[in-house]
Design an enzyme around this catalytic site. Structure first.
Site, mmCIF file in Angstrom:
data_model
loop_
_atom_site.group_PDB
_atom_site.id
_atom_site.type_symbol
_atom_site.label_atom_id
_atom_site.label_comp_id
_atom_site.label_asym_id
_atom_site.label_seq_id
_atom_site.Cartn_x
_atom_site.Cartn_y
_atom_site.Cartn_z
ATOM 1 N N TYR A 46 2.077 9.806 2.947
ATOM 2 C CA TYR A 46 1.798 9.032 1.741
ATOM 3 C C TYR A 46 0.860 9.766 0.781
ATOM 4 C CZ TYR A 46 3.823 5.194 4.390
ATOM 5 O OH TYR A 46 4.676 4.413 5.128
ATOM 6 N N LYS A 58 2.334 0.126 19.412
ATOM 7 C CA LYS A 58 2.775 1.179 20.326
ATOM 8 C C LYS A 58 1.676 1.517 21.319
ATOM 9 C CE LYS A 58 6.257 3.543 17.527
ATOM 10 N NZ LYS A 58 6.684 4.828 16.926
ATOM 11 N N ARG A 98 5.496 -3.090 12.051
ATOM 12 C CA ARG A 98 6.790 -2.558 12.478
ATOM 13 C C ARG A 98 7.713 -3.750 12.701
ATOM 14 N NH1 ARG A 98 2.835 0.266 15.424
ATOM 15 N NH2 ARG A 98 2.771 2.511 14.976
ATOM 16 N N HIS A 113 -0.995 3.733 13.067
ATOM 17 C CA HIS A 113 -0.711 5.138 13.348
ATOM 18 C C HIS A 113 -1.838 5.710 14.208
ATOM 19 C CE1 HIS A 113 1.987 5.700 9.540
ATOM 20 N NE2 HIS A 113 2.622 5.131 10.542
ATOM 21 N N ARG A 143 7.858 -1.885 5.008
ATOM 22 C CA ARG A 143 6.623 -1.367 5.627
ATOM 23 C C ARG A 143 6.064 -0.219 4.791
ATOM 24 N NH1 ARG A 143 3.674 -0.278 10.556
ATOM 25 N NH2 ARG A 143 3.775 1.900 11.234
ATOM 26 N N HIS A 158 11.960 -1.270 7.422
ATOM 27 C CA HIS A 158 11.087 -0.101 7.386
ATOM 28 C C HIS A 158 10.695 0.247 5.950
ATOM 29 C CE1 HIS A 158 9.176 2.821 9.908
ATOM 30 N NE2 HIS A 158 9.647 3.840 9.225
#
Length: 304
Positions: free
Chosen positions: A284, A177, A153, A275, A252, A249
């Site tokens: 994807y 995150k 990120r 994720h 990425r 992004h």
């Protein structure tokens, strides 16, 4: 306790107990404050009917289904917190349906375009006329080599510690995150670009002592992501690419798509991207579908 105080208490919990990043906290704050300003009466006392009306209002204001879903997710977290704290004995968001999202595919680059971008960044180091130009070119080359090699990120990228470059290892840990650590592999080319940048950085007295790999004279002490995004668009234009559609992004997404196109497993890509849920990575699956169709067409005996 008023709406503002309830929201502050919720944000404090998200920070202390969930390890939410500053960007996440700001996003929750904006969403909850918008809901509080729209709903008559205190937000903490809102009914399911009022919340449903708020979501309908968002649709009327032209918000996409994905934006409505994000607002509802913030509200669900907020009311779950209120219920846990004993402020409410019910959760009004439990009966609300998530707005239907259209299946949107992430914008990405072709492998050829990614190569053009990387080649342009490397060429600009040799083409630099002044020390200042060379310094900026070395930094940009390191930034995009690392981003395309890792799929970080943008916030993770600009906050990388300088120790990542000093170790010269093929893997490093990054904190993503929710304060979750993950192992990220680093290509030889990305390591080389970081080393070259590290040498230039060490020769700059204003940056040599920073704990960040990409320092800057900013409040945070590291390169702001907005500055990187702006400089990336400039590089894209010089590489003959559509600058308007290129962002950190997008790089990425290119990292993930190109891995899958070349045989990577979806679960492995999930781990590399950081994720928490495989469902996030499943945007994807269109890449996998194309690969599987090609596999059958190329290898099945009856394909012809």
């Amino acid at each position: 306790m008023g709406s503002a105080a309830r929201i502050e208490a919720f944000l404090e919990m998200m920070s202390a107990e969930r390890g939410a990043s500053e960007n996440t906290l700001q996003s929750y704050r904006r969403d909850l404050e918008d809901a509080a300003s729209s709903i008559q009466g205190p937000l903490a006392q809102a009914s399911a009917t009022q919340l449903r009306g708020y979501l309908a209002e968002l649709a009327g204001r032209g918000f996409a289904a994905s934006s409505q879903a994000r607002r509802l997710s913030a509200l669900r977290q907020f009311f779950k917190f209120l219920h846990g704290e004993g402020v409410r004995n019910d959760d009004p968001t439990g009966v609300l349906d998530m707005p239907r999202k259209d299946r949107t595919l992430p914008q990405t680059l072709t492998e050829d375009d990614a190569a053009r971008l990387l080649d342009r960044a490397e060429a600009e180091i040799a083409e630099a006329v002044t020390d200042e130009e060379r310094f900026a070119a070395l930094r940009m080359h390191a930034l995009i080599e690392v981003l395309y090699a890792t799929g970080l990120r943008v916030s993770e990228l600009v906050m990388l510690p300088v120790s990542v470059a000093r170790r010269d290892e093929r893997f490093f840990f990054v904190t993503g995150k929710g304060n979750k650590e993950r192992l990220v592999p680093l290509s030889a080319k990305a390591r080389g670009a970081m080393k070259a940048w590290l040498a230039a950085r060490a020769a700059n007295p204003a940056q040599a002592g920073s704990r960040f790999l990409f320092p800057a004279a900013s409040d945070s002490g590291h390169l702001p992501r907005q500055v990187f995004a702006r400089d990336l668009k400039g590089l894209a234009a010089r590489a003959g690419l559509d600058a308007a559609s290129l962002s950190p992004h997008v790089l990425r997404h290119a990292f993930a798509s190109h891995l899958l196109q070349n045989g990577a497993d979806l679960r492995a890509v999930q781990q590399l991207l950081g994720h928490a849920d495989i469902s996030t990575t499943q945007i994807y699956t269109h890449v996998l579908e194309k690969r599987l169709i090609a596999l059958v067409n190329d290898h099945h005996p009856l394909a012809d």
